[in-house]
Design an enzyme around this catalytic site. Structure first.
Site, PDB file in Angstrom:
ATOM      1  CB  VAL A 147      -0.808   0.117   1.247  1.00  0.00           C
ATOM      2  CG1 VAL A 147      -1.844   1.371   1.152  1.00  0.00           C
ATOM      3  CG2 VAL A 147      -1.828  -1.206   1.341  1.00  0.00           C
ATOM      4  CB  CYS A 148       1.011   4.113   0.466  1.00  0.00           C
ATOM      5  SG  CYS A 148       1.628   5.817   0.468  1.00  0.00           S
ATOM      6  CB  THR A 149       5.868   4.683  -0.104  1.00  0.00           C
ATOM      7  OG1 THR A 149       5.329   4.890   1.554  1.00  0.00           O
ATOM      8  CG2 THR A 149       5.518   6.236  -0.603  1.00  0.00           C
ATOM      9  CB  THR A 167       3.773   4.104  -5.445  1.00  0.00           C
ATOM     10  OG1 THR A 167       4.424   4.140  -4.018  1.00  0.00           O
ATOM     11  CG2 THR A 167       4.107   5.366  -6.120  1.00  0.00           C
TER      12      THR A 167
END
Length: 259
Positions: A147-149, A167
Site C-alpha cells: 500500500v502507498c510507498t 504508489t
C-alpha cells in the site's frame, strides 16, 4: 437509539447480533468461499496474511486492509515486525502491536507491506535484512502486496523489476528507480504482486483481495460491513484533480506531522 433492558443502551455487538438474527430469520443466506486454491500457511486451515510493520509506517496503510481482511472467513491477519511489540507510526502518536517477530514467520499466504513517512520508508529501502525476509516470504506467497510507498520497499527488495505498479502520488517518479513502470489505478495487479496507490487505496485493494481469498459475494458483503461508500466533501483526492497550491499544502501537512 432506544434504551435496552434496565435502561442500558444495547452494545454494538448486541445490535449486530440482533441484525444477524433478523437476517437469518428472514431467510437470508450468506455464501462463504473456500479460499480458492490457496494453501493455508497457518497450520490450522486458515489462510495467513502477514502485515509488515516498521518504525514510521502509516497507520491506515496497515489498518485499512486489516479491517477488511480480518473478517473474511478462513483468513487470519497477523502483524509482524523486526521484533514483537509496539511499533510507532509516522506521526509518533500511535502504535500498533506486532504479534510476531520476522524471524519467527517463515511463510504467509499473503504478504502486505504498508507505506510510511520518508524516514521509515527510506530506512526500509536500505535494510537488506528486511529485503531478504520479504524475498523469502514472497517465494511461497499466493499474493504479495503493498500500500502507498510500500511498493518502493518491495521494489528495493527486487520484486518489481519490469512490472507495472502504483504508489503514492508524490512518489510515482521513484518507481522507475526500483525498475517498475508507474501504472495508474487504485491498485495494480501484476502476476501475484498487487500494489495499491496511496493510503486509503489499501481499502480498495483489501476488498479485491477479499474476493480473491474467498469470493465476490463475501467481498461485496465486506464492503457493506465496513460501509465503504466514499462520497468525500471535496474533489481533490488525486493530483489530477488538485491544483499546485493544494498539492504543496498536502505535502507540507505530511512533513509537519512526521517525526
Amino acid at each position: 437509539m432506544s434504551k435496552g433492558v434496565a435502561g442500558r443502551e444495547p452494545s454494538r455487538r448486541g445490535v449486530l447480533r440482533g441484525a444477524v438474527s433478523g437476517a437469518v430469520g428472514a431467510g437470508i443466506a450468506v455464501a462463504v468461499g473456500a479460499g480458492g486454491a490457496a494453501e493455508a500457511a497457518t497450520g490450522d486451515g486458515h489462510l495467513s496474511v502477514a502485515v509488515l510493520l516498521y518504525d514510521g509506517f502509516t497507520a491506515l496503510d496497515a489498518v485499512g486492509p486489516f479491517e477488511v481482511l480480518c473478517r473474511v472467513p478462513g483468513v487470519r491477519v497477523t502483524m509482524v515486525a523486526r521484533e514483537a511489540g509496539p511499533v510507532t507510526t509516522d506521526t509518533g502518536e500511535l502504535s500498533l502491536v506486532a504479534e510476531r517477530a520476522m524471524r519467527d514467520v517463515h511463510r504467509a499466504d499473503v504478504l502486505l507491506v504498508p507505506g510510511g513517512g520518508d524516514r521509515g520508508v527510506m530506512a526500509m529501502m536500505d535494510d537488506t535484512g528486511v529485503h531478504e525476509w520479504i524475498r523469502r516470504i514472497h517465494r511461497r506467497t499466493v499474493w504479495t502486496t503493498s500500500v502507498c510507498t510500500g511498493s518502493l520497499i518491495l521494489g528495493a527488495a527486487g520484486l518489481l523489476r519490469g512490472l507495472p505498479a502504483t504508489t503514492y502520488w508524490a512518489a510515482r517518479p521513484y518507481l522507475a528507480e526500483v525498475g517498475a513502470t508507474y501504472t495508474p489505478g487504485r491498485y495494480v495487479e501484476a502476476g501475484k504482486i498487487i500494489t495499491a496507490a496511496g493510503v486509503s487505496a489499501g481499502i480498495d485493494m483489501g476488498l479485491h483481495l477479499a474476493a480473491r481469498l474467498s469470493d465476490t459475494e463475501v467481498a461485496k458483503a465486506m464492503q457493506l460491513a465496513v460501509e465503504y461508500d466514499p462520497d468525500p466533501p471535496y474533489d481533490t483526492g488525486s493530483p489530477e484533480k488538485a491544483d499546485a497550491r493544494t498539492e504543496a499544502l498536502a505535502l507540507k501537512l505530511l512533513a509537519d506531522s512526521a517525526v
